[in-house]
Scaffold this motif. Sequence first.
Motif, short mmCIF file in Angstrom:
data_model
loop_
_atom_site.label_atom_id
_atom_site.label_comp_id
_atom_site.label_asym_id
_atom_site.label_seq_id
_atom_site.Cartn_x
_atom_site.Cartn_y
_atom_site.Cartn_z
N PHE A 67 40.56 -24.18 13.41
CA PHE A 67 39.95 -23.49 12.55
C PHE A 67 38.66 -24.25 11.85
O PHE A 67 39.22 -25.53 11.48
N PRO A 68 37.63 -24.09 11.47
CA PRO A 68 36.62 -24.99 11.23
C PRO A 68 37.05 -25.53 9.80
O PRO A 68 37.60 -25.02 9.20
N VAL A 69 36.54 -26.76 9.71
CA VAL A 69 36.75 -27.64 8.28
C VAL A 69 35.46 -28.11 7.87
O VAL A 69 34.52 -29.03 8.53
N ILE A 70 35.19 -27.58 6.68
CA ILE A 70 33.46 -28.14 6.09
C ILE A 70 33.83 -28.85 4.73
O ILE A 70 34.59 -28.18 3.78
N ALA A 71 33.63 -30.19 4.74
CA ALA A 71 33.79 -31.05 3.48
C ALA A 71 32.84 -30.56 2.48
O ALA A 71 31.69 -30.21 2.68
N PHE A 72 33.34 -30.52 1.28
CA PHE A 72 32.70 -30.15 0.04
C PHE A 72 32.77 -30.96 -0.96
O PHE A 72 33.72 -31.32 -1.37
N GLY A 73 31.58 -31.52 -1.52
CA GLY A 73 31.74 -32.49 -2.87
C GLY A 73 31.32 -31.72 -4.14
O GLY A 73 32.26 -31.31 -4.89
N THR A 74 30.01 -31.73 -4.30
CA THR A 74 29.49 -31.01 -5.47
C THR A 74 28.44 -29.93 -5.13
O THR A 74 28.03 -29.18 -5.98
N GLY A 434 18.60 -39.48 23.15
CA GLY A 434 19.52 -40.13 22.29
C GLY A 434 20.26 -38.82 21.66
O GLY A 434 21.56 -39.07 21.39
N VAL A 435 19.90 -37.76 21.80
CA VAL A 435 20.61 -36.59 21.51
C VAL A 435 21.90 -36.41 22.30
O VAL A 435 23.06 -36.00 21.97
N ALA A 436 21.76 -36.66 23.84
CA ALA A 436 22.77 -36.54 24.37
C ALA A 436 23.87 -37.50 24.04
O ALA A 436 25.30 -37.18 24.22
N VAL A 437 23.47 -38.76 23.62
CA VAL A 437 24.43 -39.73 23.36
C VAL A 437 25.29 -39.29 22.19
O VAL A 437 26.56 -39.27 21.82
N MET A 438 24.54 -38.52 21.23
CA MET A 438 25.28 -38.18 19.99
C MET A 438 26.22 -36.96 20.21
O MET A 438 27.43 -36.89 19.59
N HIS A 439 25.82 -36.13 21.38
CA HIS A 439 26.88 -35.10 22.01
C HIS A 439 28.15 -35.56 22.33
O HIS A 439 29.14 -35.11 22.13
N THR A 440 27.82 -36.59 23.14
CA THR A 440 29.07 -37.57 23.82
C THR A 440 29.87 -38.02 22.68
O THR A 440 31.28 -37.85 22.66
N ILE A 441 29.45 -38.50 21.71
CA ILE A 441 30.35 -39.09 20.70
C ILE A 441 30.78 -37.94 19.65
O ILE A 441 32.18 -37.92 19.48
N LYS A 442 30.24 -36.92 19.43
CA LYS A 442 30.74 -35.63 19.07
C LYS A 442 32.02 -35.06 19.95
O LYS A 442 33.13 -34.86 19.30
N GLN A 443 31.79 -35.20 21.18
CA GLN A 443 32.77 -34.56 21.92
C GLN A 443 33.97 -35.37 21.93
O GLN A 443 35.26 -34.83 21.97
N ALA A 444 33.67 -36.64 22.09
CA ALA A 444 34.90 -37.72 22.11
C ALA A 444 35.73 -37.56 20.72
O ALA A 444 37.03 -37.68 20.85
N LEU A 445 35.08 -37.38 19.53
CA LEU A 445 35.69 -37.55 18.35
C LEU A 445 36.21 -36.35 17.61
O LEU A 445 37.19 -35.91 16.93
N ASP A 446 35.40 -35.15 18.10
CA ASP A 446 35.99 -33.75 17.60
C ASP A 446 35.88 -32.70 19.04
O ASP A 446 34.90 -31.84 19.01
N PRO A 447 36.84 -33.23 19.83
CA PRO A 447 36.52 -32.22 20.96
C PRO A 447 36.66 -30.77 20.71
O PRO A 447 36.27 -29.82 21.59
N LEU A 448 37.51 -30.11 19.86
CA LEU A 448 37.54 -28.80 19.34
C LEU A 448 36.39 -28.46 18.43
O LEU A 448 36.30 -27.10 18.18
N ASN A 449 35.60 -29.26 18.30
CA ASN A 449 34.27 -28.89 17.48
C ASN A 449 34.82 -28.14 16.15
O ASN A 449 34.10 -27.07 15.71
N ILE A 450 35.86 -28.67 15.29
CA ILE A 450 36.19 -28.02 14.22
C ILE A 450 35.68 -28.54 13.05
O ILE A 450 35.51 -28.00 11.65
N LEU A 451 34.94 -29.88 13.17
CA LEU A 451 34.32 -30.53 11.93
C LEU A 451 32.98 -29.96 11.60
O LEU A 451 32.14 -30.37 12.50
N ASN A 452 32.68 -29.33 10.58
CA ASN A 452 31.23 -28.81 10.26
C ASN A 452 30.43 -28.17 11.40
O ASN A 452 29.40 -28.65 11.49
#
Length: 459
Positions: A67-74, A434-452
């Motif tokens: 279930f996606p999660v989107i942080a909200f401040g103001t 460099g975008v491919a590196v960013m995708h690799t980091i995202k996949q490693a830290l959020d493999p289910l792609n639920i964060l924003n």
Amino acid sequence: MNEREELPAIDELRTLLGGRLTTSLPIREAHGRDESWHPVAPPDAVAFATSTKEVSEIVRICAQHRFPVIAFGTGTSLEGHISAPHGGLSLDLSRMNRILEVNAADLDVHLEAGVTRKALNAWLRDMGLFFPIDPGADASLGGMAATRASGTNAVRYGTMRENVLNLTAVMADGSIVHTAHRARKSAAGYDLTRLLVGSEGTLGIITELTLKLYGIPEAIASGVVSFPNFEGAIDAVIETIQTGLPVARIEFLDEVQVEACNRYSKLSLPVAPLLLVEFHGSEASVAEQAERFGFIAGEHGGGAFEWAVKAEERTKLWEARHNSLYAALALQPGKKGLISDVCVPISRLAEAISGTKEDLKSSPLVAPIVGHVGDGNFHLIMLVDPENAAEVAEAQRIHDRMVMRALSLDGTCTGEHGIGEGKRKFLAAEHGEGVAVMHTIKQALDPLNILNPGKMLPA
């Protein structure tokens, strides 16, 4: 029963949070929009968290149900950062608003992510301290870190990147990470603090921060100087920075924005390009800096200074600057502001603004320009009727040309607004492989792609 209440994730979250979870449509819609022109995309539910531990439990539940999660401040972001194009949960951190510890001797503060910058500075004032990052809006400090916020003071004090010492963050699996300690520097391991600062809630949810503080200057002086053309104003900025004059703030407003500010804030500034500057220091140093800047401005065609030394006079000037968006919108009531920013090396700033000005000459759109020009950053506010396809297309054409021009000048597609969903298409043009590196980091830290999901990284 509302169909959203039947989603398993929402059922579990309601058991955990009780009345602090809501599926009310007005509240969901309010959490699916920011200050930008992007369409509203409401989440399925909104949760109001009160602690890091609770955020961890919420994220664990969401991860179990993908279930996606989107942080909200103001809700003051400008590139659609907080919308929920894939539904999910808006995780509102505004109730996490405690200042946990002030270390005056070390000039730092530890606080929760929902504390706003104005609330922090009100708390610090009697201690003779302040936090200088000032994006204009009274944003939450967690949100400011997540978007790598900047603002009018960045030319002297830096951005959020330089002023965050440590973060507490909840990762995509619900684990809690502390990225550093309070030391002013470290060479220990990967720099997780800088990885999360500017990640826009796509790698982890920031729940607590340790920030640098500064002493309130002994003397502060602000001044306004007008120029016959914007080239003279920008040349004055370039010389000021190149000569090492320690200006605290140096802001540019074009003639369209000046007229808007005069109307909205009831000022009587000359309707011409101008610089709004501020100096911090001792009485003697401020006087010397102001004199040197006056000479530089005069060499480039600047008129007489109008100085504001009294606090109430300075406040009026800077409030007018911070209200520039609302002043611009008041030029054509009912229209939305398609707002964008770029940043270029300061030596290329005149070229970047000149190209945008040329594009606007042949355009029917009203579009003021304002910028934190001390670090090469400027903003364009295009007034658009979202229901008028021709106006929207014209605004996007000018916007895209402005961004690509900045990239061609060795600049960036955004100096401080961030990527969100509004500038995803430019990330590859700026970073290439460099975008491919960013995708690799995202996949490693959020493999289910639920964060924003759907933000920052191109598909």
